[in-house]
Design an enzyme around this catalytic site. Structure first.
Site, PDB file in Angstrom:
ATOM      1  N   GLU A  91      -2.341 -30.331 -10.405  1.00 18.00           N
ATOM      2  CA  GLU A  91      -2.198 -31.685  -9.938  1.00 18.00           C
ATOM      3  C   GLU A  91      -2.743 -31.867  -8.530  1.00 18.00           C
ATOM      4  OE1 GLU A  91       1.538 -34.309 -10.537  1.00 18.00           O
ATOM      5  OE2 GLU A  91       1.394 -33.554  -8.507  1.00 18.00           O
ATOM      6  N   CYS A 104      -3.607 -33.808  -1.323  1.00 18.35           N
ATOM      7  CA  CYS A 104      -2.854 -32.570  -1.519  1.00 18.35           C
ATOM      8  C   CYS A 104      -3.474 -31.816  -2.689  1.00 18.35           C
ATOM      9  CB  CYS A 104      -1.394 -32.924  -1.790  1.00 18.35           C
ATOM     10  SG  CYS A 104      -0.384 -31.490  -2.115  1.00 18.35           S
ATOM     11  N   CYS A 111       2.188 -19.759  -9.765  1.00 23.01           N
ATOM     12  CA  CYS A 111       2.235 -18.971  -8.527  1.00 23.01           C
ATOM     13  C   CYS A 111       3.069 -17.735  -8.799  1.00 23.01           C
ATOM     14  CB  CYS A 111       2.857 -19.789  -7.395  1.00 23.01           C
ATOM     15  SG  CYS A 111       2.930 -18.881  -5.827  1.00 23.01           S
ATOM     16  N   CYS A 115       9.283 -18.202  -5.283  1.00 18.33           N
ATOM     17  CA  CYS A 115      10.312 -18.796  -4.424  1.00 18.33           C
ATOM     18  C   CYS A 115      11.310 -19.504  -5.348  1.00 18.33           C
ATOM     19  CB  CYS A 115       9.693 -19.774  -3.433  1.00 18.33           C
ATOM     20  SG  CYS A 115       8.436 -18.993  -2.387  1.00 18.33           S
ATOM     21  N   CYS A 118      11.322 -23.455  -6.122  1.00 14.71           N
ATOM     22  CA  CYS A 118      10.016 -24.088  -6.372  1.00 14.71           C
ATOM     23  C   CYS A 118       9.703 -24.061  -7.864  1.00 14.71           C
ATOM     24  CB  CYS A 118       8.940 -23.339  -5.581  1.00 14.71           C
ATOM     25  SG  CYS A 118       7.267 -23.856  -5.995  1.00 14.71           S
ATOM     26  N   CYS A 344       7.600 -34.099  -4.325  1.00 21.03           N
ATOM     27  CA  CYS A 344       7.708 -32.643  -4.358  1.00 21.03           C
ATOM     28  C   CYS A 344       8.500 -32.112  -5.530  1.00 21.03           C
ATOM     29  CB  CYS A 344       8.417 -32.137  -3.111  1.00 21.03           C
ATOM     30  SG  CYS A 344       7.758 -32.765  -1.619  1.00 21.03           S
TER      31      CYS A 344
HETATM   32  N1  SAH Z   1       2.423 -21.787  -1.708  1.00 21.72           N
HETATM   33  C1  SAH Z   1       2.263 -22.505  -0.494  1.00 21.72           C
HETATM   34  C2  SAH Z   1       1.735 -23.905  -0.697  1.00 21.72           C
HETATM   35  C3  SAH Z   1       2.271 -24.683  -1.862  1.00 21.72           C
HETATM   36  S1  SAH Z   1       3.948 -25.111  -1.783  1.00 21.72           S
HETATM   37  C4  SAH Z   1       3.566 -22.531   0.270  1.00 21.72           C
HETATM   38  O1  SAH Z   1       4.593 -22.115  -0.265  1.00 21.72           O
HETATM   39  O2  SAH Z   1       3.539 -22.915   1.440  1.00 21.72           O
HETATM   40  C5  SAH Z   1       3.924 -26.455  -0.634  1.00 21.72           C
HETATM   41  C6  SAH Z   1       5.291 -26.757  -0.041  1.00 21.72           C
HETATM   42  O3  SAH Z   1       6.174 -27.362  -1.021  1.00 21.72           O
HETATM   43  C7  SAH Z   1       6.002 -25.528   0.457  1.00 21.72           C
HETATM   44  O4  SAH Z   1       6.508 -25.709   1.748  1.00 21.72           O
HETATM   45  C8  SAH Z   1       7.094 -25.390  -0.566  1.00 21.72           C
HETATM   46  O5  SAH Z   1       8.125 -24.651  -0.066  1.00 21.72           O
HETATM   47  C9  SAH Z   1       7.448 -26.823  -0.879  1.00 21.72           C
HETATM   48  N2  SAH Z   1       8.272 -26.979  -2.097  1.00 21.72           N
HETATM   49  C10 SAH Z   1       8.257 -26.207  -3.185  1.00 21.72           C
HETATM   50  N3  SAH Z   1       9.191 -26.615  -4.083  1.00 21.72           N
HETATM   51  C11 SAH Z   1       9.823 -27.666  -3.530  1.00 21.72           C
HETATM   52  C12 SAH Z   1      10.889 -28.514  -3.962  1.00 21.72           C
HETATM   53  N4  SAH Z   1      11.479 -28.353  -5.139  1.00 21.72           N
HETATM   54  N5  SAH Z   1      11.295 -29.487  -3.133  1.00 21.72           N
HETATM   55  C13 SAH Z   1      10.684 -29.656  -1.937  1.00 21.72           C
HETATM   56  N6  SAH Z   1       9.674 -28.900  -1.479  1.00 21.72           N
HETATM   57  C14 SAH Z   1       9.252 -27.903  -2.261  1.00 21.72           C
HETATM   58 FE1  SF4 Z   2       4.393 -20.229  -4.651  1.00 21.94          FE
HETATM   59 FE2  SF4 Z   2       6.072 -22.280  -4.738  1.00 21.94          FE
HETATM   60 FE3  SF4 Z   2       6.602 -20.191  -3.168  1.00 21.94          FE
HETATM   61 FE4  SF4 Z   2       4.585 -21.866  -2.525  1.00 21.94          FE
HETATM   62  S1  SF4 Z   2       6.764 -22.373  -2.611  1.00 21.94           S
HETATM   63  S2  SF4 Z   2       4.560 -19.594  -2.513  1.00 21.94           S
HETATM   64  S3  SF4 Z   2       3.857 -22.417  -4.590  1.00 21.94           S
HETATM   65  S4  SF4 Z   2       6.490 -20.150  -5.407  1.00 21.94           S
END
Ligand code: SAH
Ligand code: SF4
Length: 367
Positions: A91, A104, A111, A115, A118, A344
């Site tokens: 996306e 974006c 990934c 995390c 996420c 997000c």
């Molecule tokens: N992998 C990279 C970039 C993609 S994620 C990273 O982790 O920085 C981009 C941002 O979205 C990150 O700061 C991530 O922590 C945040 N993000 C992921 N899941 C989310 C959620 N459920 N609610 C709010 N932010 C989220």
């Molecule tokens: Fe990967 Fe999501 Fe962690 Fe970013 S926040 S590194 S996209 S698992």
């Protein structure tokens, strides 16, 4: 297989043209046609000799990922879902504002870093995006938006995308070479000519790759922090076990020597009862004492079975105040595009139910 010319930066295209027995300036012409004029059909590249156009038609294509869904939200937020040939789409989200337009961009399908909060991380890793698939997101957005009036200002702009944030799906620094090549095309005056300060890579903290990015393509950097101590960060950002906070902070300081901006943006997703307490804010102040930085607080965007909850507005306010009282600059991310599920991490569940595709989110303040 024909060569997709969107896979090349100008040096790569020039080398490919040389192999074809063509002069470097031809590569530059084609590069302009593709990126500045948005032309994918060689027949329309009118200042190129017909014989070369025919040769290109046989051996090459200009192919961005296919759009499987495009939508505009009431607030002007625009979203595309691209078909990249595997179960899940990727996306891209465009957020228009008065003084800028932020795109974006995704870097991987899924990934591997897992995390816990996420939705992309929950989905697991599928594959890296190619250069054509990364730059293709900007190509599609730029060329479709430049013919439309901006929903915020009502004006038509020939440079609708002023900022790019690598904050879509995936960890950009885990797809290093393709991301760096795509960033180079974004910055190249022969293509989009974006300012280094307005292109942001967001990373969860892959320390060696941060050093390599500083050397190869120093753009603005956002680091996904999310926790003020190793015990907590080990749990929610597992890559922390490999690159703990002390190393991450040192890498941030090293990055700043080369960075186009004099601060790092720390992203901090607020998870109710997990990392949103006053003591966490106080620990953050200590942790980042030697790193010039700004904080971007992001309320958690829930998705089904995440196991986390949104923070209360009051905890966010208190948290923010503690950081500000210590002299830190703090932004709180507003959610936009709610009505089209562009916020997000919101989409995963809903869309997966409907189409089997997982979509992601929008981010803007880091830009
Ligand atoms: N992998 C990279 C970039 C993609 S994620 C990273 O982790 O920085 C981009 C941002 O979205 C990150 O700061 C991530 O922590 C945040 N993000 C992921 N899941 C989310 C959620 N459920 N609610 C709010 N932010 C989220
Ligand atoms: Fe990967 Fe999501 Fe962690 Fe970013 S926040 S590194 S996209 S698992």
């Amino acid at each position: 297989m024909p060569q997709n010319l969107l896979d090349f930066d100008l040096d790569g295209l020039t080398a490919w043209f040389t192999e074809l027995g063509e002069k470097p300036f031809r590569a530059r012409q084609v590069f302009h046609w593709m990126h500045q004029s948005g032309v994918a059909d060689f027949a329309q590249m009118t200042d190129i000799a017909k014989s070369l156009r025919e040769k290109l038609q046989q051996q090459a294509v200009v192919q961005a990922p296919a759009i499987s869904y495009a939508h505009t939200s009431a607030d002007g937020t625009r979203k595309w879902l691209f078909d990249v040939g595997v179960a899940n789409g990727i996306e891209t989200v465009f957020i228009p504002e008065e003084d800028r337009g932020t795109l974006c961009v995704s870097s991987q399908v899924g990934c591997a870093l897992e995390c816990t909060f996420c939705s992309t991380g929950r989905q697991g890793f599928n594959r890296n995006l190619t250069v054509a698939e990364i730059i293709g997101q900007l190509w599609v957005a730029h060329h479709s938006l430049k013919t439309e009036p901006n929903r915020t200002t009502g004006e038509v702009s020939d440079r609708p995308v002023t900022n790019v944030v690598m904050m879509g799906m995936g960890e950009p620094l885990a797809n290093f070479e393709n991301v760096v090549t795509a960033l180079g095309i974004m910055l190249d005056d022969h293509a989009y000519g974006l300012s280094r300060r307005r292109v942001t890579v967001s990373t969860s903290g892959l320390v060696p790759a941060m050093d390599r990015l500083a050397e190869r393509c120093p753009v603005a950097l956002a680091v996904s922090l999310h926790a003020p101590n190793d015990a907590l960060r080990d749990q929610i950002v597992p890559i922390n076990k490999k690159y703990p906070l002390r190393e991450l902070m040192a890498a941030c300081r090293r990055y700043l020597v080369h960075a186009p901006r004099d601060f790092i943006t720390f992203e901090y997703v607020m998870l109710a009862g997990v990392n949103d307490q006053p003591e966490h804010a106080r620990q953050l102040i200590e942790l980042t004492r030697d790193v010039p930085c700004k904080f971007n607080l992001i309320p958690f965007n829930p998705f089904p079975d995440s196991g986390y909850e949104k923070p209360r507005a009051e905890s966010m306010r208190v948290f923010r105040q503690i950081l500000q009282d210590a002299g830190l600059v703090v932004t709180t991310r507003k959610t936009r595009g709610d009505d089209i599920d562009a916020a997000c991490g919101q989409l995963a569940g809903k869309v997966a139910d409907k189409s089997g595709r997982v979509m992601k989110r929008m981010h803007k303040e880091a830009a």
